[in-house]
Design an enzyme around this catalytic site. Sequence first.
Site, PDB file in Angstrom:
ATOM      1  N   HIS A 223       0.857  -1.190   0.000  1.00 19.64           N
ATOM      2  CA  HIS A 223       0.000   0.000   0.000  1.00 19.64           C
ATOM      3  C   HIS A 223       0.888   1.233   0.000  1.00 19.64           C
ATOM      4  O   HIS A 223       1.936   1.255   0.613  1.00 19.64           O
ATOM      5  CB  HIS A 223      -0.886   0.018   1.262  1.00 19.64           C
ATOM      6  CG  HIS A 223      -2.063   0.926   1.145  1.00 19.64           C
ATOM      7  ND1 HIS A 223      -1.983   2.265   1.385  1.00 19.64           N
ATOM      8  CD2 HIS A 223      -3.342   0.686   0.758  1.00 19.64           C
ATOM      9  CE1 HIS A 223      -3.167   2.817   1.201  1.00 19.64           C
ATOM     10  NE2 HIS A 223      -4.013   1.881   0.804  1.00 19.64           N
TER      11      HIS A 223
ATOM     12  N   ASP B 299      -8.021  -5.316   0.087  1.00 14.87           N
ATOM     13  CA  ASP B 299      -8.503  -6.177  -1.005  1.00 14.87           C
ATOM     14  C   ASP B 299      -8.136  -7.640  -0.841  1.00 14.87           C
ATOM     15  O   ASP B 299      -8.600  -8.484  -1.607  1.00 14.87           O
ATOM     16  CB  ASP B 299      -7.929  -5.666  -2.338  1.00 14.87           C
ATOM     17  CG  ASP B 299      -8.491  -4.297  -2.682  1.00 14.87           C
ATOM     18  OD1 ASP B 299      -7.700  -3.346  -2.848  1.00 14.87           O
ATOM     19  OD2 ASP B 299      -9.729  -4.173  -2.734  1.00 14.87           O
TER      20      ASP B 299
HETATM   21  C1  SDX Z   1      -6.304   0.045  -2.797  1.00 14.56           C
HETATM   22  O1  SDX Z   1      -4.516   4.535  -1.949  1.00 14.56           O
HETATM   23  C2  SDX Z   1      -5.407   3.911  -1.317  1.00 14.56           C
HETATM   24  O2  SDX Z   1      -5.789   4.292  -0.217  1.00 14.56           O
HETATM   25  C3  SDX Z   1      -6.011   2.735  -2.047  1.00 14.56           C
HETATM   26  C4  SDX Z   1      -7.025   1.900  -1.273  1.00 14.56           C
HETATM   27  C5  SDX Z   1      -8.296   2.662  -0.987  1.00 14.56           C
HETATM   28  O3  SDX Z   1      -9.023   2.275  -0.047  1.00 14.56           O
HETATM   29  O4  SDX Z   1      -8.619   3.584  -1.760  1.00 14.56           O
HETATM   30  O5  SDX Z   1      -6.449   1.472  -0.043  1.00 14.56           O
HETATM   31  C6  SDX Z   1      -7.446   0.670  -2.069  1.00 14.56           C
HETATM   32  O6  SDX Z   1      -6.070   0.382  -3.916  1.00 14.56           O
HETATM   33  C7  SDX Z   1      -5.436  -0.940  -2.065  1.00 14.56           C
HETATM   34  C8  SDX Z   1      -4.210  -1.419  -2.930  1.00 14.56           C
HETATM   35  C9  SDX Z   1      -4.738  -2.528  -3.862  1.00 14.56           C
HETATM   36  N1  SDX Z   1      -3.662  -2.909  -4.838  1.00 14.56           N
HETATM   37  C10 SDX Z   1      -3.051  -4.081  -4.754  1.00 14.56           C
HETATM   38  O7  SDX Z   1      -3.221  -4.890  -3.843  1.00 14.56           O
HETATM   39  C11 SDX Z   1      -2.117  -4.355  -5.932  1.00 14.56           C
HETATM   40  C12 SDX Z   1      -0.776  -4.881  -5.410  1.00 14.56           C
HETATM   41  N2  SDX Z   1      -0.064  -3.795  -4.710  1.00 14.56           N
HETATM   42  C13 SDX Z   1       0.893  -3.016  -5.467  1.00 14.56           C
HETATM   43  O8  SDX Z   1       0.555  -2.831  -6.809  1.00 14.56           O
HETATM   44  C14 SDX Z   1       1.368  -1.780  -4.708  1.00 14.56           C
HETATM   45  O9  SDX Z   1       1.651  -2.192  -3.430  1.00 14.56           O
HETATM   46  C15 SDX Z   1       0.480  -0.554  -4.643  1.00 14.56           C
HETATM   47  C16 SDX Z   1       0.041  -0.095  -5.986  1.00 14.56           C
HETATM   48  C17 SDX Z   1      -0.714  -0.827  -3.791  1.00 14.56           C
HETATM   49  C18 SDX Z   1       1.290   0.552  -3.983  1.00 14.56           C
HETATM   50  O10 SDX Z   1       2.318   0.866  -4.861  1.00 14.56           O
HETATM   51  P1  SDX Z   1       3.387   2.010  -4.515  1.00 14.56           P
HETATM   52  O11 SDX Z   1       3.030   2.733  -3.280  1.00 14.56           O
HETATM   53  O12 SDX Z   1       3.615   2.805  -5.746  1.00 14.56           O
HETATM   54  O13 SDX Z   1       4.649   1.180  -4.126  1.00 14.56           O
HETATM   55  P2  SDX Z   1       5.682   0.675  -5.161  1.00 14.56           P
HETATM   56  O14 SDX Z   1       4.981   0.096  -6.349  1.00 14.56           O
HETATM   57  O15 SDX Z   1       6.688   1.748  -5.391  1.00 14.56           O
HETATM   58  O16 SDX Z   1       6.315  -0.525  -4.333  1.00 14.56           O
HETATM   59  C19 SDX Z   1       7.400  -0.305  -3.463  1.00 14.56           C
HETATM   60  C20 SDX Z   1       8.250  -1.550  -3.623  1.00 14.56           C
HETATM   61  C21 SDX Z   1       8.590  -1.861  -5.092  1.00 14.56           C
HETATM   62  O17 SDX Z   1       9.828  -2.545  -5.108  1.00 14.56           O
HETATM   63  P3  SDX Z   1      11.150  -1.675  -5.504  1.00 14.56           P
HETATM   64  O18 SDX Z   1      10.844  -0.985  -6.818  1.00 14.56           O
HETATM   65  O19 SDX Z   1      11.347  -0.710  -4.358  1.00 14.56           O
HETATM   66  O20 SDX Z   1      12.250  -2.715  -5.607  1.00 14.56           O
HETATM   67  O21 SDX Z   1       7.500  -2.697  -3.152  1.00 14.56           O
HETATM   68  C22 SDX Z   1       7.298  -3.603  -4.234  1.00 14.56           C
HETATM   69  C23 SDX Z   1       7.511  -2.832  -5.516  1.00 14.56           C
HETATM   70  O22 SDX Z   1       7.949  -3.701  -6.551  1.00 14.56           O
HETATM   71  N3  SDX Z   1       5.903  -4.032  -4.130  1.00 14.56           N
HETATM   72  C24 SDX Z   1       5.492  -5.280  -4.297  1.00 14.56           C
HETATM   73  C25 SDX Z   1       4.100  -5.228  -4.073  1.00 14.56           C
HETATM   74  N4  SDX Z   1       3.730  -3.986  -3.799  1.00 14.56           N
HETATM   75  C26 SDX Z   1       4.853  -3.237  -3.843  1.00 14.56           C
HETATM   76  N5  SDX Z   1       6.148  -6.407  -4.599  1.00 14.56           N
HETATM   77  C27 SDX Z   1       5.385  -7.533  -4.691  1.00 14.56           C
HETATM   78  N6  SDX Z   1       4.038  -7.582  -4.486  1.00 14.56           N
HETATM   79  C28 SDX Z   1       3.379  -6.448  -4.176  1.00 14.56           C
HETATM   80  N7  SDX Z   1       2.057  -6.480  -3.975  1.00 14.56           N
END
Ligand code: SDX
Length: 452
Positions: A328, A386
């Site tokens: 998140h 989720d």
């Molecule tokens: C919702 O914003 C909100 O409040 C949203 C929400 C709401 O109520 O409105 O809470 C609802 O959207 C919840 C999130 C649902 N999405 C998912 O579950 C999809 C999987 N999660 C990721 O796509 C990600 O965690 C996000 C999109 C939720 C957050 O992405 P960020 O904040 O841009 O973080 P990032 O992509 O920069 O990740 C940081 C690091 C990265 O690695 P590095 O580039 O630093 O090496 O963490 C890794 C990412 O690759 N990472 C993951 C991961 N999530 C982040 N690696 C593996 N699996 C994951 N799920």
Amino acid sequence: MAKTNKAAAAGKPALKPVAGGAKKAMKLSDPNSGKSWDLPVMSGSLGPDVIDVRKLYADAGVFTYDPGFTSTASCQSKITFIDGDEGILLHRGYDIAELAEKSDFMEVAYLLLNGDLPDETQKNKFEYDISRHTMLHEQISQFYRGFRRDAHPMAVMCGVVGALSAFYHDSLDINDPHQRMVASYRLIAKMPTIAAMAYKYSLGQPFIYPRNDLKYAENFLHMMFAVPAEPYKISPTLARAMDRILILHADHEQNASTSTVRLAGSSGANPFACIAAGIASLWGPAHGGANEAVLNMLMQIGDKKNITEFIKKSKDPNDNFRLMGFGHRVYKNYDPRAKVMQKTCNEVLAEMGVKNDPLLQLAVELERIALQDDYFIEKKLYPNVDFYSGIIFRAMGIPVSMFTVLFAVARTVGWISQWTEMVDDPSQKIGRPRQLYTGADKRPYVPVKKRK
Ligand code: SDX
């Protein structure tokens, strides 16, 4: 609650405080020109301070750069506060776990819209008024016939909600508080009806009209699952579970879809169009579409023996597979909503007589392994709202394609509350970000015959 200021907590000055200057200012200095500027610092009631950069370009000729808005506050708001480090979520100061346990969705909707919990008279009137707006203009049902039966229901939601502005001309003037209230009530009231109609249309079953004798969540279940041929018995446990799930999804500060609604609204667009924009943004698998993606992921993993392989994939920078339902932007701790969701999951499965649901068992084992993995620990990736919701929806008989639709039904009150707060904000301006331009310098046009 202590103010969360990461820079101060980390002992790093966010920017050099102005020695002896205004209590609330930071100094920005340019070593090349020797110039410096005092940037005002604003404090909220909870959470980090903000540096007010509204005059930065005019004074210093530079923009700030923050493509994903990771360190950027887009507005002031009194509606929701999240402390991501502590895993705290407050709606108008009330903790989400307490609201989920002791309140109901109509009361939380009133709270988000109006700022305080209603007294009994206010609550009864609000519920009465909402229930009397649940029907749609009869012609709107014709829209559904323009879609294929196998259209994704989120496509239908985008289309039908955006079309509402073609029918409700008496609630489009955003400068009229009464019309804003009517549009808000219409949207909160009609979303379950529109969503249930999208589901019925996909089945080829007749639409079920809303009933004024049913509570909000009961009405939604009735419109989803009743058929004209026989009475539909509403399970109080499922109705309570649905109501709680709606509470958990109601609002969440300036997330992607809420920011979309605010940006659309900043141009003066009507509320129906703004909510349709929010629905479109929520659809993405990185946002509200994640609940559908979690179920598809669990079915792809299939068996506990495959978990290690998929966790390895999720850590591989060259593999775009991510553990859906994990991570998140704000929470660097367990999403408090996920905890309540897991509890609700067990209640619903018990009610449905589902023992040892294989998908739930797979999800619990996947969570256990991931939370012990150094990658997830180091990046502070925890289950989010989720991760478990889809398992509940599936146990309730809701198809995977409808999961994000349910999220949109719940989030409509958050979107419209944030939209109202924005329209009411006297400092509100049209949202118009700038950019760091990296394209071609000015160059003369070359006629096609002379191009190489
Ligand atoms: C919702 O914003 C909100 O409040 C949203 C929400 C709401 O109520 O409105 O809470 C609802 O959207 C919840 C999130 C649902 N999405 C998912 O579950 C999809 C999987 N999660 C990721 O796509 C990600 O965690 C996000 C999109 C939720 C957050 O992405 P960020 O904040 O841009 O973080 P990032 O992509 O920069 O990740 C940081 C690091 C990265 O690695 P590095 O580039 O630093 O090496 O963490 C890794 C990412 O690759 N990472 C993951 C991961 N999530 C982040 N690696 C593996 N699996 C994951 N799920």
